[in-house]
Design an enzyme around this catalytic site. Structure first.
Site, PDB file in Angstrom:
ATOM      1  CE  LYS A 269      -3.933  -1.822   2.660  1.00 20.64           C
ATOM      2  NZ  LYS A 269      -4.955  -1.633   1.611  1.00 20.64           N
ATOM      3  CG  ASP A 280      -7.583  -4.635   7.273  1.00 21.12           C
ATOM      4  OD1 ASP A 280      -8.761  -4.345   6.990  1.00 21.12           O
ATOM      5  OD2 ASP A 280      -6.806  -5.231   6.497  1.00 21.12           O
ATOM      6  CG  ASP A 339      -3.748  -4.257  -0.278  1.00 26.36           C
ATOM      7  OD1 ASP A 339      -3.909  -4.589   0.917  1.00 26.36           O
ATOM      8  OD2 ASP A 339      -3.873  -3.088  -0.689  1.00 26.36           O
ATOM      9  NE  ARG A 343     -10.710  -9.836  -1.894  1.00 26.81           N
ATOM     10  CZ  ARG A 343     -10.958  -8.975  -2.869  1.00 26.81           C
ATOM     11  NH1 ARG A 343     -11.156  -9.417  -4.099  1.00 26.81           N
ATOM     12  NH2 ARG A 343     -10.998  -7.684  -2.620  1.00 26.81           N
TER      13      ARG A 343
HETATM   14  N1  BES Z   1      -8.027  -3.649   4.281  1.00 25.54           N
HETATM   15  C1  BES Z   1      -8.195  -3.317   2.917  1.00 25.54           C
HETATM   16  C2  BES Z   1      -9.495  -2.570   2.638  1.00 25.54           C
HETATM   17  C3  BES Z   1      -9.646  -1.202   3.258  1.00 25.54           C
HETATM   18  C4  BES Z   1      -9.434  -0.070   2.517  1.00 25.54           C
HETATM   19  C5  BES Z   1     -10.062  -1.075   4.553  1.00 25.54           C
HETATM   20  C6  BES Z   1      -9.619   1.191   3.086  1.00 25.54           C
HETATM   21  C7  BES Z   1     -10.241   0.146   5.117  1.00 25.54           C
HETATM   22  C8  BES Z   1     -10.024   1.286   4.380  1.00 25.54           C
HETATM   23  C9  BES Z   1      -8.191  -4.554   2.062  1.00 25.54           C
HETATM   24  O1  BES Z   1      -7.420  -5.594   2.527  1.00 25.54           O
HETATM   25  C10 BES Z   1      -7.626  -4.148   0.725  1.00 25.54           C
HETATM   26  O2  BES Z   1      -6.514  -3.719   0.701  1.00 25.54           O
HETATM   27  N2  BES Z   1      -8.409  -4.268  -0.331  1.00 25.54           N
HETATM   28  C11 BES Z   1      -7.995  -3.872  -1.619  1.00 25.54           C
HETATM   29  C12 BES Z   1      -8.491  -4.895  -2.614  1.00 25.54           C
HETATM   30  C13 BES Z   1      -7.944  -4.713  -3.997  1.00 25.54           C
HETATM   31  C14 BES Z   1      -6.471  -5.058  -4.010  1.00 25.54           C
HETATM   32  C15 BES Z   1      -8.695  -5.589  -4.918  1.00 25.54           C
HETATM   33  C16 BES Z   1      -8.582  -2.511  -1.928  1.00 25.54           C
HETATM   34  O3  BES Z   1      -9.730  -2.267  -1.538  1.00 25.54           O
HETATM   35  O4  BES Z   1      -7.882  -1.680  -2.488  1.00 25.54           O
HETATM   36 ZN    ZN Z   2      -7.163  -5.651   4.616  1.00 28.60          ZN
HETATM   37 ZN    ZN Z   3      -5.373  -5.479   1.948  1.00 32.84          ZN
END
Ligand code: BES
Ligand code: ZN
Ligand code: ZN
Length: 487
Positions: A269, A280, A339, A343
């Site tokens: 990230k 998270d 990331d 899931r």
């Molecule tokens: N923990 C994140 C989602 C998240 C984003 C939580 C902002 C709280 C605030 C999750 O694990 C993630 O990183 N998801 C990615 C998925 C993508 C790579 C398909 C996302 O949402 O960018």
């Molecule tokens: Zn996450």
């Molecule tokens: Zn993530």
């Protein structure tokens, strides 16, 4: 904070402050007769119109035993539902504690007194919460010691409503506290310790599956995420059993994402804002908070909480984009983006929940940034394979004033998860990201009734509100507890 139900005239309530809700265009209730001139002047000057969020304080009100009288804006009377009342009590508690008030008395108006007593207590306890446990000096805020509900009569129903409000709000604050813990102080194992401590205090069973056990079982999707961290993963189970097993055979699973920190892994990230990824595990915290409440509220249905806890890190052992892992249910997954880890851990927990005999699955997860884009920080995103269970969850959320929006999950979206080399890919491309994430989970819920709550937008408040501190919200704790109670 102590809570108490008192039945006595408002004028006799002994407290640092006694609060009364006043509405727009409403003549003050008869109990406020002694303060009529003050109230008239307030209205005439425009200082207080009764709008939500307004608060006026009179010291040494004549004819009242309390040290202060607080007029709290309630807005339009017809719009003043329990959610509005909860907020009014919360902002009153937050504002008055800062002014040095230690004991606050809250006058219940007419209507649904039980619901009002519960919501007022919840509001006060939730409003009182400050995420300041690591400030060792200059604590910015003072604390309320006691909250009294002033009711026209004493009754066991009202007393238990006060008690219920306290149980629910304290459970929610327990979850907020967990979600706010930084990742150095809340690793997966430390989260398991917290769950164990909570369970033993509450009288619930707790079991923690360690890495070896998960390897034996074949939880390849969860373990793939965990392998990049020096901190070992844990699958935390907490069980509540009612005194009598229900004839229906229903058994509810509450599954909560427990990523104690999400760097994104190799698909790392951006640095900006990454510190927030300590929350998270807010889904896991919500599930544990709900269990804490259920231990006291004793619903008639068995409930098992499952919290897959991992840290998603970068490192020499971390999983790479393109890796293919085998999940507990046997499907293979191509990890196109490390990331999208939530899931991956959730599907092994969902599969395990089914193996434990759970008949209904409800999960909460800070799963996608896409749900934040879609719904902001107002609504939880709700996805399901079962209208019946959806109805129950939505009703529980409504009762508790937690806003939730039903999102689509049409078959067409499923195609987004196609992989060239494995059964499924763990991401579905740029568009409809919250939906493809939900579809990924659905593939593993199968035919078992399942509801998924994406709380990425609602579990954290970026800017403080008058009724709520900045930071963790504890969303879903009350909805989950209500869901089990109303089963
Ligand atoms: N923990 C994140 C989602 C998240 C984003 C939580 C902002 C709280 C605030 C999750 O694990 C993630 O990183 N998801 C990615 C998925 C993508 C790579 C398909 C996302 O949402 O960018
Ligand atoms: Zn996450
Ligand atoms: Zn993530």
């Amino acid at each position: 904070m102590k809570t108490k139900l008192i039945s006595q005239p408002l004028a006799r309530a002994e407290a640092d402050a006694v609060a009364v809700v006043l509405f727009e265009d409403e003549t003050p209730p008869p109990e406020l007769k002694p303060a009529a001139t003050w109230l008239d002047d307030l209205r005439a000057s425009g200082e207080f119109t009764g709008k939500p969020g307004e608060l006026a304080v009179l010291h040494r009100p004549q004819g009242f035993a309390a040290k202060r009288l607080a007029a709290v804006g309630g807005g339009k009377k017809e719009d003043f539902d329990l959610a509005a009342l909860r907020r009014a009590a919360a902002s009153t508690a937050r504002i008055l504690k800062q002014k040095g008030v230690k004991t606050l008395a809250w006058s219940l108006a007419g209507g649904n007194l039980q619901g009002a007593a519960e919501a007022a207590v919840e509001g006060a306890i939730l409003g009182e919460f400050e995420p300041d446990r690591y400030k060792t000096f200059t604590k910015e805020s003072k604390a309320l010691d006691a909250f009294q509900v002033i009711a026209p009569w004493e009754g066991s129903e009202l007393a238990s409503a006060v008690e219920r409000g306290k149980i629910l709000a304290e459970a929610q604050n327990f979850a907020r506290d967990l979600a706010n813990e930084p990742a150095n102080r809340l690793t997966p194992m430390l989260l398991a310790d917290r769950a164990r401590a909570m369970a033993s205090e509450a009288g619930l069973e707790c079991e923690v599956l360690d890495q070896d056990r998960m390897r034996q079982l074949g939880m390849g999707a969860l373990l793939g995420v965990a392998q990049g961290s020096a901190e070992p993963p844990a699958l935390i189970l907490v069980r509540y059993k009612p005194a009598e097993t229900p004839k229906s055979g229903d058994h509810l699973a509450l599954v909560g994402k427990g990523v104690t920190f999400d760097t994104g892994g190799v698909s790392i990230k951006p640095a900006d804002g990454m510190e927030k990824m300590k929350y998270d595990m807010a889904g896991g915290a919500a599930v544990l908070g709900a269990m804490r409440a259920l231990a006291e509220l004793k619903p008639g249905i068995p409930v098992t909480a499952l919290v897959p806890a991992v840290e998603n890190m970068v490192g020499g052992k971390a999983q790479r984009p393109g890796d293919i892992v085998t999940s507990l249910d046997g499907k293979t997954i191509e990890v196109l983006n490390t990331d999208a880890e939530g899931r991956l851990i959730l599907i092994d927990a969902l599969t395990y929940a089914k193996r434990l005999g759970c008949t209904h699955l409800v999960d909460a997860a800070t799963l996608t940034g896409a749900i934040v884009v879609a719904l902001g920080n107002v609504n939880i995103g709700v996805f399901t394979n079962n209208e019946g269970l959806l109805g129950r969850v939505m009703a529980a959320a409504k009762t508790e004033g937690e806003k939730a929006w039903h999102m689509p999950l049409d078959e067409e979206y499923k195609d987004l998860l196609k992989s060239a080399f494995a059964d499924l890919a763990n991401i579905g491309g740029r568009w409809g990201g919250a939906v493809s994430a939900a579809w990924f989970l659905r593939e593993f819920a199968g035919d078992t009734p399942w509801v998924h709550l994406d709380i990425a937008g609602t579990a954290w408040l970026d800017d403080a509100k008058p009724y709520m501190a900045k930071g963790p919200t504890g969303v879903c704790v009350r909805t989950f507890a209500r869901l089990a109670m109303e089963w």
